[in-house]
Design a protein around this motif. Structure first.
Motif, PDB file in Angstrom:
ATOM      1  N   GLU A  45       0.675  -3.805  -9.100  1.00  0.00           N
ATOM      2  CA  GLU A  45      -0.759  -4.009  -8.966  1.00  0.00           C
ATOM      3  C   GLU A  45      -1.335  -3.261  -7.758  1.00  0.00           C
ATOM      4  O   GLU A  45      -2.453  -2.757  -7.804  1.00  0.00           O
ATOM      5  CB  GLU A  45      -1.065  -5.510  -8.850  1.00  0.00           C
ATOM      6  CG  GLU A  45      -0.991  -6.252 -10.176  1.00  0.00           C
ATOM      7  CD  GLU A  45      -1.971  -5.683 -11.200  1.00  0.00           C
ATOM      8  OE1 GLU A  45      -3.142  -5.430 -10.845  1.00  0.00           O
ATOM      9  OE2 GLU A  45      -1.561  -5.468 -12.353  1.00  0.00           O
ATOM     10  N   LEU A  46      -0.572  -3.198  -6.667  1.00  0.00           N
ATOM     11  CA  LEU A  46      -1.036  -2.483  -5.487  1.00  0.00           C
ATOM     12  C   LEU A  46      -1.218  -1.004  -5.800  1.00  0.00           C
ATOM     13  O   LEU A  46      -2.219  -0.388  -5.412  1.00  0.00           O
ATOM     14  CB  LEU A  46      -0.049  -2.676  -4.335  1.00  0.00           C
ATOM     15  CG  LEU A  46      -0.442  -2.026  -2.998  1.00  0.00           C
ATOM     16  CD1 LEU A  46      -1.749  -2.615  -2.486  1.00  0.00           C
ATOM     17  CD2 LEU A  46       0.670  -2.215  -1.970  1.00  0.00           C
ATOM     18  N   GLU A  47      -0.258  -0.428  -6.508  1.00  0.00           N
ATOM     19  CA  GLU A  47      -0.375   0.984  -6.899  1.00  0.00           C
ATOM     20  C   GLU A  47      -1.518   1.189  -7.890  1.00  0.00           C
ATOM     21  O   GLU A  47      -2.238   2.184  -7.815  1.00  0.00           O
ATOM     22  CB  GLU A  47       0.942   1.438  -7.537  1.00  0.00           C
ATOM     23  CG  GLU A  47       2.046   1.717  -6.538  1.00  0.00           C
ATOM     24  CD  GLU A  47       2.536   3.134  -6.712  1.00  0.00           C
ATOM     25  OE1 GLU A  47       2.988   3.477  -7.806  1.00  0.00           O
ATOM     26  OE2 GLU A  47       2.421   3.913  -5.744  1.00  0.00           O
ATOM     27  N   HIS A  48      -1.672   0.241  -8.808  1.00  0.00           N
ATOM     28  CA  HIS A  48      -2.771   0.337  -9.774  1.00  0.00           C
ATOM     29  C   HIS A  48      -4.119   0.341  -9.054  1.00  0.00           C
ATOM     30  O   HIS A  48      -5.008   1.156  -9.365  1.00  0.00           O
ATOM     31  CB  HIS A  48      -2.704  -0.839 -10.750  1.00  0.00           C
ATOM     32  CG  HIS A  48      -3.924  -0.972 -11.623  1.00  0.00           C
ATOM     33  ND1 HIS A  48      -4.149  -0.179 -12.724  1.00  0.00           N
ATOM     34  CD2 HIS A  48      -5.001  -1.797 -11.523  1.00  0.00           C
ATOM     35  CE1 HIS A  48      -5.305  -0.510 -13.279  1.00  0.00           C
ATOM     36  NE2 HIS A  48      -5.842  -1.491 -12.569  1.00  0.00           N
ATOM     37  N   ALA A  49      -4.277  -0.553  -8.076  1.00  0.00           N
ATOM     38  CA  ALA A  49      -5.527  -0.617  -7.318  1.00  0.00           C
ATOM     39  C   ALA A  49      -5.754   0.673  -6.533  1.00  0.00           C
ATOM     40  O   ALA A  49      -6.881   1.186  -6.451  1.00  0.00           O
ATOM     41  CB  ALA A  49      -5.510  -1.818  -6.375  1.00  0.00           C
TER      42      ALA A  49
END
Length: 709
Positions: free
Chosen positions: A358-362
């Motif tokens: 999720e951090l990379e997606h954001a």
């Protein structure tokens, strides 16, 4: 309708629709099936665990017609556009693009329907009764009865010649843009449906936008995708190497036209460009086939006569140009290239590697927005993210030091030289000194993403110099026009005469400006100009109460601010001294004094005010009160007066005979009474400003004998 032994199912009707219209589809399917029609709907006819893409492709190939539920949401759905394109091109290869496509339009208007040939077809409105739905099904069944083959049985797309060779090949990294291709096709074919086409005459279109948005790629994809509409050939002329060189661009264009004539084995009797185009027009007329005429990378600065030579030389040619310039509006219908949507931008950015968490997606989504959906920047960042995390790539994008977007990159899969860095494409030359166009670009970059109005630009430049206040309006207008020619500006649609720039251009200006001191000066003045809107007023020292509205306003702000610094109070005192001793606050007696000296005196206040503001800004933290007062003095009161009367008086002075003194000539000026009247009216606002300065510094230099008139 099923061939014995066939291994695939066959369909009479393929229903293409947006998921937003799913509630209408079930009733439509039931009515069609009641007429013994075999209906494909992708949510019910796809087998469990089967590939959706493969199933739909196969279903289209084995369907007789496509029925498009063409709602307002339909053009926004990529799958719908792909299905529609398949059916449309199949019909087009057979001679009638409407043969394989029926349009069911639930909207009150048809402006959203693309291409124009389908808009011109008679649409069925959405039936509101069971009887109406049954009549629609009957009409569909009648049409299906006239179509004996399936779409996959249609002949393959014929080979369309490209000249000058070799043909463009598009790019496997091209993302989305199907709706744009349809709008382009409509623009080029409006003449085929004059009763439903709202604007334009057809046969011409221009793709406009900043570098790197994919104008050339979109033109290539359109030419490749819709080549069957142009059996006479695609004629592609590349003028990209001549940005900023109109004469060289036209010379190269003539050479490329000459190459086309040689390929067609046409001998021209004259080397002039009009003569070459005349011979080519005859050759195209003899072939009698529609063709596409593309001029890619048209530079700014061409004259109307030169632009006319870029049109296809025969009525059978549809003309498409790509350009950065926003100044060729009259040439052909304009299609402004927009950045990629968040969804398409994210798809391009993550095409080499999918975010891990999720951090990379954001971080990936933030990167799309950081570069404003710019395709070339996203393509470059995707390469970086293929071997690193999206979080790290975002940090590198915003870090000081080497610019990750300024890296030279080879063209993938070729031996071609490295591409010009994106930063260089966006900002072809470094900004240098105090040039109006450079300063306007600096200001827009500093304000990005907020727009600035033309008035705001004029106010800032008149406050910083070296521009004279009476010249600033014309200089800003010329600068805006020049920047429109380079494709740098974006008009703010909700604000009149307001402009902004793309985030990547703002980034390039801030990182690659060679005159950073000038940029810093502009930043300070711009912030001061915006202070009344973005920061609270500060309090003023204790002083006797007064009935002045200005002083009352300042006193009411005392509870929300802090006392001004000694430096700001000293600057306010200095400016008050300069103001109250000038003509303006001090009346100019009738028939005495010099209007020229009065103008010169008032103009010198600009230099004094600039110097004081620079001194205060360098040593005092914001929020400040003095910049807002100074801005009203120079821009609201002085600049309109000087802009009006300096040129007028200068024009009169130029007519002075040698034997007449300047003072006598000035007194003979028929507009002198009007100027004196305006100067008298200016006294009231200037005295009000002096009162504000007195309130700020705590020392009132105005005497009771000189109240505002």
């Amino acid at each position: 309708m099923i061939t014995p032994g066939a291994s695939v199912r066959e369909w009479d009707v393929f229903i293409s629709y947006s998921r937003a219209d799913a509630d209408k589809v079930s009733a439509l399917v039931s009515a069609l099936q009641a007429r013994d029609l075999r209906v494909f709907v992708d949510d019910t006819a796809v087998d469990d665990f089967a590939s959706i893409t493969a199933t739909i492709t196969e279903a289209l190939a084995h369907s007789r017609i496509l029925l498009a539920l063409y709602s307002a949401d339909y053009p926004q759905r990529r799958a719908c556009q792909w299905e529609l394109t398949y059916a449309y091109l199949t019909g087009q290869r057979e001679g009638d693009p409407r043969r394989r496509t029926l349009v069911l339009n639930p909207e009150p208007a048809s402006d959203h329907v693309h291409p124009v040939e389908l808009r011109d077809a008679r649409h069925w409105p959405w039936p509101t009764t069971p009887e109406g739905l049954d009549r629609l099904a009957a009409r569909v069944a009648d049409h299906v009865g006239t179509v004996t083959t399936f779409m996959g049985d249609a002949a393959d797309t014929p080979v369309v010649p490209w000249l000058p060779a070799p043909a463009r090949t598009g790019s496997f990294r091209f993302t989305g843009r199907l709706p744009e291709q349809w709008r382009l096709h409509t623009a080029l074919h409006r003449h085929r449906a004059p009763l439903v086409a709202q604007t334009g005459g057809g046969r011409g279109a221009q793709l406009r936008g900043m570098p790197g948005l994919g104008k050339s790629l979109l033109a290539q994809e359109y030419a490749l995708h819709f080549s069957s509409a142009f059996p006479g050939g695609v004629f592609w002329f590349d003028l990209h190497p001549y940005e900023g060189q109109p004469a060289e661009a036209m010379r190269s264009y003539a050479e490329q036209v000459s190459t086309v004539l040689a390929a067609l084995r046409v001998t021209a009797s004259t080397p002039s460009l009009p003569g070459l185009l005349s011979h080519l027009a005859v050759a195209l007329g003899e072939r009698n086939l529609p063709c596409l005429w593309v001029v890619d990378g048209v530079p700014d600065g061409l004259t109307a006569d030169q632009l006319a030579l870029l049109r296809g030389p025969h009525l059978l040619t549809a003309t498409l140009i790509t350009t950065r310039s926003l100044r060729y509006t009259a040439f052909a219908e304009c299609l402004d290239m927009a950045p990629l949507s968040d969804a398409d931008g994210y798809h391009l950015l993550t095409s080499r590697r999918v975010p891990d968490d999720e951090l990379e997606h954001a971080a990936a989504l933030a990167l799309v927005r950081d570069v404003g959906g710019h395709p070339e920047a996203l393509d470059l960042l995707a390469d970086l993210a293929a071997t690193g995390s999206f979080v790290d790539v975002r940090n590198r994008l915003h870090a000081h030091g080497p610019d990750v977007l300024a890296t030279r990159r080879p063209v993938p899969g070729t031996s071609a030289p490295a591409r010009r860095p994106l930063a260089t494409a966006l900002l072809p030359r470094p900004l240098s000194g105090a040039d109006p166009a450079d300063d306007v670009l600096r200001l827009l970059a500093l304000a990005c993403p907020a727009p600035l109005s033309q008035t705001a630009l004029e106010n800032v430049l008149s406050s910083i110099g070296p521009y004279d206040p009476w010249d600033v309006g014309a200089l800003v207008s010329e600068a805006v026009e020049a920047l429109r020619g380079s494709g740098a500006l974006r008009h703010e649609p909700l604000r009149d005469r307001s402009w902004t720039v793309h985030p990547l251009l703002a980034r390039a200006v801030q990182r690659h400006d060679t005159n950073v001191a000038r940029q810093e000066d502009l930043r300070r003045v711009l912030l001061h100009a915006l202070i009344p809107d973005i920061s609270p007023q500060v309090s003023v020292p204790d002083r006797p109460a007064t009935t002045s509205p200005v002083n009352a306003g300042l006193a009411s702000a005392a509870s929300v601010g802090t006392r001004p610094s000694p430096l700001e109070r000293a600057a306010a005192f200095d400016l008050q001294v300069e103001l109250v001793t000038r003509v303006g606050v001090q009346p100019l007696p009738r028939d005495h004094g010099s209007l020229r000296e009065a103008l010169t005196s008032l103009h010198s206040l600009f230099a004094t005010t600039r110097e004081l503001l620079h001194r205060v800004a360098a040593e005092t933290a914001v929020p400040l009160t003095l910049p807002a007062i100074a801005a009203r003095l120079t821009n609201t009161h002085l600049r309109p007066f000087l802009t009006t009367w300096h040129p007028a008086l200068q024009e009169h002075e130029a007519t002075r005979p040698p034997d007449v003194s300047p003072v006598e000539h000035e007194r003979n000026w028929k507009r002198a009474p009007d100027m004196r009247a305006d100067l008298a009216e200016l006294r009231g606002p200037l005295v009000s400003v002096a009162e504000e300065l007195a309130a700020l510094c705590g020392v009132d230099l105005l005497t009771p004998s000189s109240p505002p008139e």
